[in-house]
Scaffold this motif. Structure first.
Motif, PDB file in Angstrom:
ATOM      1  N   UNK A  67      19.258  -3.466  21.825  1.00  0.00           N
ATOM      2  CA  UNK A  67      19.019  -4.290  20.639  1.00  0.00           C
ATOM      3  C   UNK A  67      19.456  -3.598  19.352  1.00  0.00           C
ATOM      4  N   UNK A  68      19.576  -2.272  19.379  1.00  0.00           N
ATOM      5  CA  UNK A  68      20.092  -1.577  18.204  1.00  0.00           C
ATOM      6  C   UNK A  68      21.568  -1.920  18.000  1.00  0.00           C
ATOM      7  N   UNK A  69      22.292  -2.074  19.097  1.00  0.00           N
ATOM      8  CA  UNK A  69      23.713  -2.410  19.008  1.00  0.00           C
ATOM      9  C   UNK A  69      23.892  -3.881  18.672  1.00  0.00           C
ATOM     10  N   UNK A  70      23.146  -4.709  19.355  1.00  0.00           N
ATOM     11  CA  UNK A  70      23.263  -6.150  19.156  1.00  0.00           C
ATOM     12  C   UNK A  70      21.894  -6.763  19.167  1.00  0.00           C
ATOM     13  N   UNK A  71      21.298  -7.175  18.125  1.00  0.00           N
ATOM     14  CA  UNK A  71      21.860  -7.576  16.841  1.00  0.00           C
ATOM     15  C   UNK A  71      21.830  -6.507  15.760  1.00  0.00           C
ATOM     16  N   UNK A  74      24.157  -1.127  15.479  1.00  0.00           N
ATOM     17  CA  UNK A  74      24.079   0.328  15.515  1.00  0.00           C
ATOM     18  C   UNK A  74      25.069   0.914  16.502  1.00  0.00           C
ATOM     19  N   UNK A  75      25.025   2.230  16.699  1.00  0.00           N
ATOM     20  CA  UNK A  75      25.946   2.895  17.626  1.00  0.00           C
ATOM     21  C   UNK A  75      25.612   2.564  19.080  1.00  0.00           C
ATOM     22  N   UNK A  76      26.613   2.669  19.941  1.00  0.00           N
ATOM     23  CA  UNK A  76      26.451   2.319  21.360  1.00  0.00           C
ATOM     24  C   UNK A  76      25.900   3.476  22.184  1.00  0.00           C
ATOM     25  N   UNK A  77      26.147   4.727  21.781  1.00  0.00           N
ATOM     26  CA  UNK A  77      25.818   5.866  22.633  1.00  0.00           C
ATOM     27  C   UNK A  77      24.329   6.012  22.958  1.00  0.00           C
ATOM     28  N   UNK A 123      14.774   9.391  13.971  1.00  0.00           N
ATOM     29  CA  UNK A 123      14.123   9.453  12.672  1.00  0.00           C
ATOM     30  C   UNK A 123      15.081   9.821  11.537  1.00  0.00           C
ATOM     31  N   UNK A 124      16.288  10.281  11.877  1.00  0.00           N
ATOM     32  CA  UNK A 124      17.271  10.569  10.824  1.00  0.00           C
ATOM     33  C   UNK A 124      18.329   9.473  10.718  1.00  0.00           C
ATOM     34  N   UNK A 125      18.330   8.522  11.643  1.00  0.00           N
ATOM     35  CA  UNK A 125      19.338   7.457  11.655  1.00  0.00           C
ATOM     36  C   UNK A 125      19.169   6.529  10.456  1.00  0.00           C
ATOM     37  N   UNK A 126      20.274   6.236   9.821  1.00  0.00           N
ATOM     38  CA  UNK A 126      20.326   5.242   8.747  1.00  0.00           C
ATOM     39  C   UNK A 126      21.480   4.309   9.060  1.00  0.00           C
ATOM     40  N   UNK A 127      21.221   3.019   9.011  1.00  0.00           N
ATOM     41  CA  UNK A 127      22.262   2.033   9.291  1.00  0.00           C
ATOM     42  C   UNK A 127      23.354   2.137   8.238  1.00  0.00           C
ATOM     43  N   UNK A 128      24.585   1.930   8.667  1.00  0.00           N
ATOM     44  CA  UNK A 128      25.717   1.957   7.743  1.00  0.00           C
ATOM     45  C   UNK A 128      25.628   0.769   6.797  1.00  0.00           C
ATOM     46  N   UNK A 129      26.073   0.995   5.575  1.00  0.00           N
ATOM     47  CA  UNK A 129      26.101  -0.100   4.598  1.00  0.00           C
ATOM     48  C   UNK A 129      27.127  -1.127   5.045  1.00  0.00           C
ATOM     49  N   UNK A 130      26.869  -2.401   4.817  1.00  0.00           N
ATOM     50  CA  UNK A 130      27.838  -3.419   5.224  1.00  0.00           C
ATOM     51  C   UNK A 130      29.144  -3.272   4.443  1.00  0.00           C
TER      52      UNK A 130
END
Length: 138
Positions: A67-71, A74-77, A123-130
């Motif tokens: 669900x992090x990848x879709x929707x 986020x990254x796939x790994x 806890x360090x992950x931040x979504x990329x800006x659109x």
């Protein structure tokens, strides 16, 4: 042309919760194992029960990473990482029930390291800006 919609934040919140629970369970496993090997035999039942909970918690991590990848965009790994971690935990439980301590203890340390690393990432992950659409003013 409209901007890409922003990434959803709830999938990473679920992953953070699950990885934190998983880390606490792994730390509890080490404490229970330490108590068991120093003579408190009654802790083996709790160690076994927590092992089953670890399998279930790590299994819940897989759909959360999907669900992090879709929707979530986020990254796939993390999907592959969480699947590998689940396999390692299942193998760890099997080795424990088979009493193959020579393999069980080193794999337990590996699981602890992988779980700590996944927590650090979560806890360090931040979504990329659109990204802005091509041709639109910045």
């Amino acid at each position: 042309m409209p901007e890409n919609p922003p990434a959803r934040s709830w999938p990473i919140a679920v992953i953070r919760a699950l990885t934190l629970i998983l880390l606490l369970q792994v730390l509890a496993q080490a404490a229970l194992a330490g108590g068991f090997v120093t003579g408190n035999v009654s802790l083996l039942g709790l160690h076994s029960a927590n092992a089953i909970l670890l399998v279930l918690t790590s299994a819940a991590l897989l759909p959360a990473t999907i669900l992090l990848v879709r929707p979530g965009r986020g990254p796939w790994w993390p999907i592959a990482f969480s699947a590998g971690l689940w396999v390692a935990i299942v193998l760890q439980v099997g080795l424990g029930f088979a009493r193959l301590v020579g393999l069980h203890i080193p794999l337990g340390m590996t699981v602890m390291g992988l779980t700590a690393a996944l927590n650090w990432w979560a806890f360090s992950y931040r979504a990329a800006a659109p990204a802005l659409a091509a041709g639109s003013p910045s």
